[in-house]
Structure formats: C-alpha cells, structure tokens
Design a protein around this motif. Structure first.
Motif, PDB file in Angstrom:
ATOM      1  N   THR A   1     -14.855  10.553  -4.694  1.00 21.53           N
ATOM      2  CA  THR A   1     -15.826  11.138  -4.026  1.00 21.53           C
ATOM      3  C   THR A   1     -15.768  12.684  -4.361  1.00 21.53           C
ATOM      4  O   THR A   1     -16.380  13.755  -4.578  1.00 21.53           O
ATOM      5  N   PHE A   2     -15.219  13.134  -3.774  1.00 22.61           N
ATOM      6  CA  PHE A   2     -14.671  14.292  -3.911  1.00 22.61           C
ATOM      7  C   PHE A   2     -14.424  14.856  -5.054  1.00 22.61           C
ATOM      8  O   PHE A   2     -15.160  15.884  -5.278  1.00 22.61           O
ATOM      9  N   TYR A   3     -14.241  14.127  -6.658  1.00 22.74           N
ATOM     10  CA  TYR A   3     -14.127  14.241  -7.338  1.00 22.74           C
ATOM     11  C   TYR A   3     -15.029  14.969  -8.157  1.00 22.74           C
ATOM     12  O   TYR A   3     -15.350  16.029  -8.422  1.00 22.74           O
ATOM     13  N   LEU A   4     -16.137  14.112  -7.656  1.00 21.44           N
ATOM     14  CA  LEU A   4     -17.041  13.785  -9.014  1.00 21.44           C
ATOM     15  C   LEU A   4     -17.725  14.492  -7.938  1.00 21.44           C
ATOM     16  O   LEU A   4     -18.531  15.333  -8.523  1.00 21.44           O
TER      17      LEU A   4
ATOM     18  N   GLU B   1     -23.489  20.202 -23.137  1.00 24.48           N
ATOM     19  CA  GLU B   1     -22.150  20.429 -23.945  1.00 24.48           C
ATOM     20  C   GLU B   1     -21.662  20.956 -22.893  1.00 24.48           C
ATOM     21  O   GLU B   1     -20.270  20.284 -22.702  1.00 24.48           O
ATOM     22  N   ALA B   2     -22.411  21.649 -22.356  1.00 25.20           N
ATOM     23  CA  ALA B   2     -21.767  22.237 -21.043  1.00 25.20           C
ATOM     24  C   ALA B   2     -20.894  21.731 -20.008  1.00 25.20           C
ATOM     25  O   ALA B   2     -19.602  21.579 -19.307  1.00 25.20           O
TER      26      ALA B   2
ATOM     27  N   VAL C   1     -18.231  10.073 -18.781  1.00 25.73           N
ATOM     28  CA  VAL C   1     -17.808   9.132 -17.326  1.00 25.73           C
ATOM     29  C   VAL C   1     -16.485   8.743 -18.141  1.00 25.73           C
ATOM     30  O   VAL C   1     -15.365   8.464 -17.019  1.00 25.73           O
ATOM     31  N   PHE C   2     -15.610   8.398 -19.058  1.00 24.02           N
ATOM     32  CA  PHE C   2     -14.264   8.354 -19.653  1.00 24.02           C
ATOM     33  C   PHE C   2     -13.165   9.374 -19.079  1.00 24.02           C
ATOM     34  O   PHE C   2     -12.482   9.532 -18.464  1.00 24.02           O
ATOM     35  N   LEU C   3     -14.173  10.738 -19.105  1.00 24.47           N
ATOM     36  CA  LEU C   3     -13.404  12.146 -18.605  1.00 24.47           C
ATOM     37  C   LEU C   3     -12.868  12.235 -17.115  1.00 24.47           C
ATOM     38  O   LEU C   3     -12.128  12.512 -16.861  1.00 24.47           O
TER      39      LEU C   3
ATOM     40  N   ALA D   1     -16.076  18.859 -17.702  1.00 18.04           N
ATOM     41  CA  ALA D   1     -15.374  17.579 -17.136  1.00 18.04           C
ATOM     42  C   ALA D   1     -13.995  18.251 -17.870  1.00 18.04           C
ATOM     43  O   ALA D   1     -13.096  17.087 -17.128  1.00 18.04           O
ATOM     44  N   VAL D   2     -14.031  18.037 -19.147  1.00 17.91           N
ATOM     45  CA  VAL D   2     -12.358  18.811 -19.210  1.00 17.91           C
ATOM     46  C   VAL D   2     -12.012  19.564 -18.784  1.00 17.91           C
ATOM     47  O   VAL D   2     -11.038  19.074 -18.172  1.00 17.91           O
ATOM     48  N   SER D   3     -12.851  20.372 -18.518  1.00 15.33           N
ATOM     49  CA  SER D   3     -12.219  21.487 -17.751  1.00 15.33           C
ATOM     50  C   SER D   3     -11.817  21.032 -16.464  1.00 15.33           C
ATOM     51  O   SER D   3     -10.452  20.916 -15.858  1.00 15.33           O
ATOM     52  N   LEU D   4     -11.863  19.796 -15.540  1.00 18.35           N
ATOM     53  CA  LEU D   4     -11.366  19.185 -14.391  1.00 18.35           C
ATOM     54  C   LEU D   4     -10.367  18.343 -14.367  1.00 18.35           C
ATOM     55  O   LEU D   4      -9.567  18.387 -13.461  1.00 18.35           O
ATOM     56  N   LEU D   5     -10.630  17.987 -16.030  1.00 19.15           N
ATOM     57  CA  LEU D   5      -9.717  17.559 -16.293  1.00 19.15           C
ATOM     58  C   LEU D   5      -8.149  17.975 -16.355  1.00 19.15           C
ATOM     59  O   LEU D   5      -7.459  17.351 -15.372  1.00 19.15           O
TER      60      LEU D   5
END
Ligand SMILES: Nc1ncnc2c1ncn2[C@@H]1O[C@H](COP(=O)(O)OP(=O)(O)OP(=O)(O)O)[C@@H](O)[C@H]1O
Ligand SMILES: [Mg+2]
Lengths: 254, 240
Positions: free
Chosen positions: A96-99, A145-146, A239-241, A151-155
């Motif tokens: 939940t926190f991450y999302l 796209e942003a 979703v995958f990221l 999601a990429v940057s958070l990963l």
C-alpha cells in the motif's frame, strides 16, 4: 485499505506540491510551449506542425524531468526524514505504501501535464484557430509515458540511490525511444550480440508506442483499437514494474 | 501482550557481521510498564524497531497480542513513538494526526474529537494549526506522543520518549506516562536514564551488547544487589 491508500496518495501529492522545483519546471515548460508561437511564425505555412511537435516534445521532456528528480526521491526522503517510521509502524502494508507513493506522483504529473496541455491547446488555437482531436490524444499519451517511467524510477529507487536511479531511468528512456534502432542493430549483429540486443528490445519498454506526435501533424485521430492497445501496453508494463518494485521494497528494512 | 523469544538480529558493517540483538527473550504483561535500559549502542532501538515491524528478525519470534510483529493485526494494536521523531514538513500538527488517523481507518468524527483531546493532553492545544517544520524538538516529542495514542493502543512502544526534553518537559512526560499506566495501559519503553525508569517501571531489563544482563522490578534489583540502580547498571555492564 482504500482509505489508507488514498491517505498516502494524497499526502504524497501534497508533499510534491511543496517542492519548488516542481513549480520551476511547470513554469518553464509553459514558457517554452508559449515560445513555440515565435518558432511557428518563422517557418511559413508550417506553423501548426512546428507548434505541435515542439510543444509535445517540451511537455514530455519536462514531465520526465519531474519523474527523474521527484520520483527517485520519493522513498528516499521518507527514509531520510524518518517519516517512513511514522507510516510503516501503522497498519499499512509495504504494498500500500509503495502504491500510494506511485499514485501520488502520478497525480502530480497529471496536474502538471494538464497545465502544460492547456497552454499547448491555447497556443495552437491562437495560431491556427483549430485544435485537432489528435492533439488531445497525443498529450494524453505523453502523460501515460511519464507515468510508466515513474514506475521505473520508483523501482530503481527501491534498491539504489536517487542519483543512480535518475541515471538508470534516463537510460531506460533513451533505450525505450530507440527500440526500433536496437532491433535493427540486433538483426545485423553477430549471434551473441544479437541475442543480447533482442533481449534488450523485449525487456525494455517501447516508449515510441506513446509517441503520437506524427498523428497530430497529419491530423489522424487514433482509432479506438489503437488507443486500447496503447492503454493495454501501458497497464501491463506498469503493473509488471509495480509488482517487481513491491517485491524489492517488501524486503527493505528501515 | 508482548512476547519476544530468542530474538536475534545481525547487521553488516563494512562487510562484517555484527550481532546487535542476541538471543533476547522477554515478556511484557498486560498493564505492565516495562523499561528497556542500556548504554548507547546496546540494541534498544533495534529491538523496538523489530517489534514495530520496521526491521525483520534474523532469528526468533515476536508476538503482539498473539499476532506476529509486522503484520497489520499486530500493528493495529500498537502505538509507536520512534527515537527523535520527525514529521512531514508540509503538514500542520492537526493534519499529521488526521493522516495517522486515516492510516488506522478511524472514522472522521471520532478522529477529530480524539485529536483535540490528545493535543490538549500533550500541551499542544495552541500549536494545533502550526506547521510542524516550525516545531521545536520538545514539541516534536509531544506530538509524537499524541500520535502514538490515536488508536487507543493496547501496547504503547516508546523509544527514548524523554530524550532531549528539559526538566519540566521530563516531569510532564513522566506524569503523562504514569496517568496512562493508572488507566491500565501496557507500555514498553527504552531509555538510558535510570532515574526515569526507576520511577515509572514495574519491570526493567538491562540490555548490553544485545543481551539482557539483569532483569526484575526496580525495587527487587536494588534490594538483591544492595546497590542503587545506577551502580548496578554500571557494574553489570563493566562485568559483562
Ligand atoms: N541499519 C543498521 N546497519 C548496521 N548497523 C546498525 C544498523 N542499525 C543499528 N546498527 C548498529 O547496531 C547497534 C545498536 O544500535 P541501536 O540503535 O539499536 O542502539 P541503541 O541502544 O538504541 O543506542 P542509543 O542509546 O544510542 O539510541 C549499534 O552498534 C549500531 O551501529
Ligand atoms: Mg536508540
């Protein structure tokens, strides 16, 4: 769970609104888009084309800068200021926190993107007295796209420093927009390199899918199935990221 | 209420494994005020963070009211105040409390009332609408104490709650803790200041290098060792 998620999302959104960098970026983007009026008047007969291409590219660039600078700092700041102790010691799951962090920044990007898009539409209308439907779709795709790159940057930021995350996310942006080139190169390379490049082609997101700038120029409104495919591509990838990011973040200790 | 069994936690420092909590077991009974005391670096904060679910145990088990530490059920039962608490700079004291109330999914009207009561109790009534970035250290501490009670926790966990307070503030805090104790609260707190512990706790454990080296009620410890708690503390750590 929904209330908790919303609380974190809203709090993240409000926190980003306190970032002076955000205002400078949005302000600058709006100025740049307005400046395309000048650029448009230089090239005769191509006004609309120049404004559209220039404005949408500027919009993308500035939204991505927000992602690089704010997205990679989101969790880091919580750890640095110890506010993560406040949240994670409460009945809040790591998921939940991450999302919530992700959705909060998406909301910021949405608002920033809408402000830029409004400026874009005003400029376009001022010059050509018409705004093709395709322009709205193109602006929407830029926001998608942003979001994906958020999601990429958070990963990345779930396992490395903000600076490294920003650099890696920028790398993903470059490769993602050069997908076609990567594919072409792979077909000409030796077998080993070919496998590697094909791997890169399939693993990295193909960000050109979100590039509808040419459609605007030729005033081609994307079909429902085209829009559907873009949304599906965005959703699947994001979703995958997020799943990958949560898998890493679940094990993080503070 | 809180049961810790054979808890071990290791960290890596410069590629070397160090054991910070070493096979620790303790029990905090319902209604008890339990003090974990120890010198700097003893492993108090690490233990407390393990209980709050911010760190994961290497070995051993922690159970809070029957639920493993770190689960949502366990976290619902606790109020947690971390060491040197800080809050979101963009929020006011009231907003911090409202945010945490949302995390507990407390109903708005209930939360609003509770927030007023708690802020008054910790002496921040007038700072309710003040941005927390303008708070002094003592005010942060007070707000953290209020935040930790928003869910009427069955177990209150406080890491160095009196740290950095002036004498009046310390007195205030001790009285607030004693008041909670009277109302039947269960409190688990850490400190390195012995006099505080002596006054408030039913039971204390002295932690040194991650191990409990003495445990009992402050009175019994003093009686059986025929020395003041301070002497006992210093001696047991020297001898350990
Ligand atoms: N994340 C970490 N990584 C590596 N070592 C750590 C980490 N957290 C704590 N330590 C080490 O664990 C030991 C115990 O730290 P801890 O914070 O639990 O002590 P403490 O009893 O709370 O001390 P203090 O009274 O100073 O607050 C210290 O030696 C510290 O350096
Ligand atoms: Mg400590």
């Amino acid at each position: 769970m929904r209330k908790v998620l919303w609380a974190i999302t809203l709090n993240t959104f409000r926190e980003t609104l306190r970032d002076k960098l955000l205002y400078s970026l949005v302000g600058f983007a709006v100025l740049v888009i307005a400046a395309s009026l000048l650029a448009g008047s230089v090239s005769l007969g191509q006004d609309a084309r120049v404004i559209q291409d220039f404005s949408l590219t500027a919009m993308l660039a500035f939204l991505l800068i927000i992602t690089y600078f704010i997205g990679t700092q989101l969790v880091f700041k919580e750890v640095e200021r110890k506010t993560i102790y406040l949240v994670l010691s409460k009945p809040v799951s790591r998921e939940t926190f991450y999302l919530g962090k992700f959705l909060g920044l998406c909301l910021t990007i949405l608002v920033a993107g809408l402000i830029m898009a409004v400026m874009f539409v005003i400029v376009l209308f001022a010059k050509t007295h018409s705004v093709p439907t395709a322009a709205y779709f193109a602006a929407g795709a830029v926001i998608l796209e942003a979001w994906l790159l958020t999601a990429v940057s958070l990963l990345f930021s779930s396992f490395t420093s903000p600076l490294s995350s920003a650099i890696y996310t920028f790398g993903v942006t470059l490769i993602g927009h050069g997908s076609a080139t990567v594919w072409l190169l792979s077909q000409k390379a030796s077998p080993v390199i070919r496998t590697i490049l094909e791997g890169v082609y399939y693993i990295f997101p193909n960000l050109e899918k979100f590039n509808l700038r040419n459609d605007v120029v030729f005033n081609l409104t994307p079909s429902a199935s085209q829009v559907g495919l873009i949304l599906l591509y965005f959703a699947t990838y994001t979703v995958f990221l997020l799943i990958l990011g949560v898998a890493v973040f679940r094990k993080d200790e503070f | 209420m809180l049961v810790i069994r054979n808890l071990t936690k290791q960290f890596y420092q410069r590629n070397e494994e160090i054991t910070v909590v070493d096979n620790l077991s303790l029990t905090v009974k319902k209604g008890q005020v339990f003090g974990l005391i120890g010198p700097n670096g003893a492993g108090k904060t690490t233990t407390v963070k393990l209980v709050a679910g911010l760190l994961f145990p290497g070995k051993g088990k922690i159970s809070i009211g029957g639920f493993p530490a770190g689960t949502l059920e366990a976290k619902r039962k606790i109020g947690f105040m971390n060491e040197n608490p800080q809050f979101y700079y963009h929020l006011k004291a009231r907003e911090v409390m409202e945010f945490v109330a949302d995390l507990f999914e407390i109903e708005k009207t209930v939360a609003t009332k509770k927030i007023d009561v708690l802020l008054k109790e910790v002496g921040l009534k007038d700072a309710k609408e003040l941005a927390v970035r303008k708070f002094s250290k003592g005010m942060h501490q007070r707000l953290a104490f209020a935040v930790a009670q928003i869910n009427n926790p069955e177990l209150l966990i406080l890491d160095e709650p009196l740290d950095g307070l002036d004498p009046l503030g310390r007195l205030d805090f001790k009285q607030m803790i004693l008041k909670l104790k009277k109302s039947g609260a269960t409190i688990f707190f850490s400190s390195h200041i012995l006099s505080d512990v002596e006054e408030i706790c039913d039971e204390v454990a002295i932690l040194h290098k991650g191990k409990i080296i003495a445990q009992g009620s402050p009175k019994d410890l003093v009686k059986s060792s025929k020395q003041s708690l301070e002497e006992l503390f210093v001696r047991s750590i020297r001898n350990a």
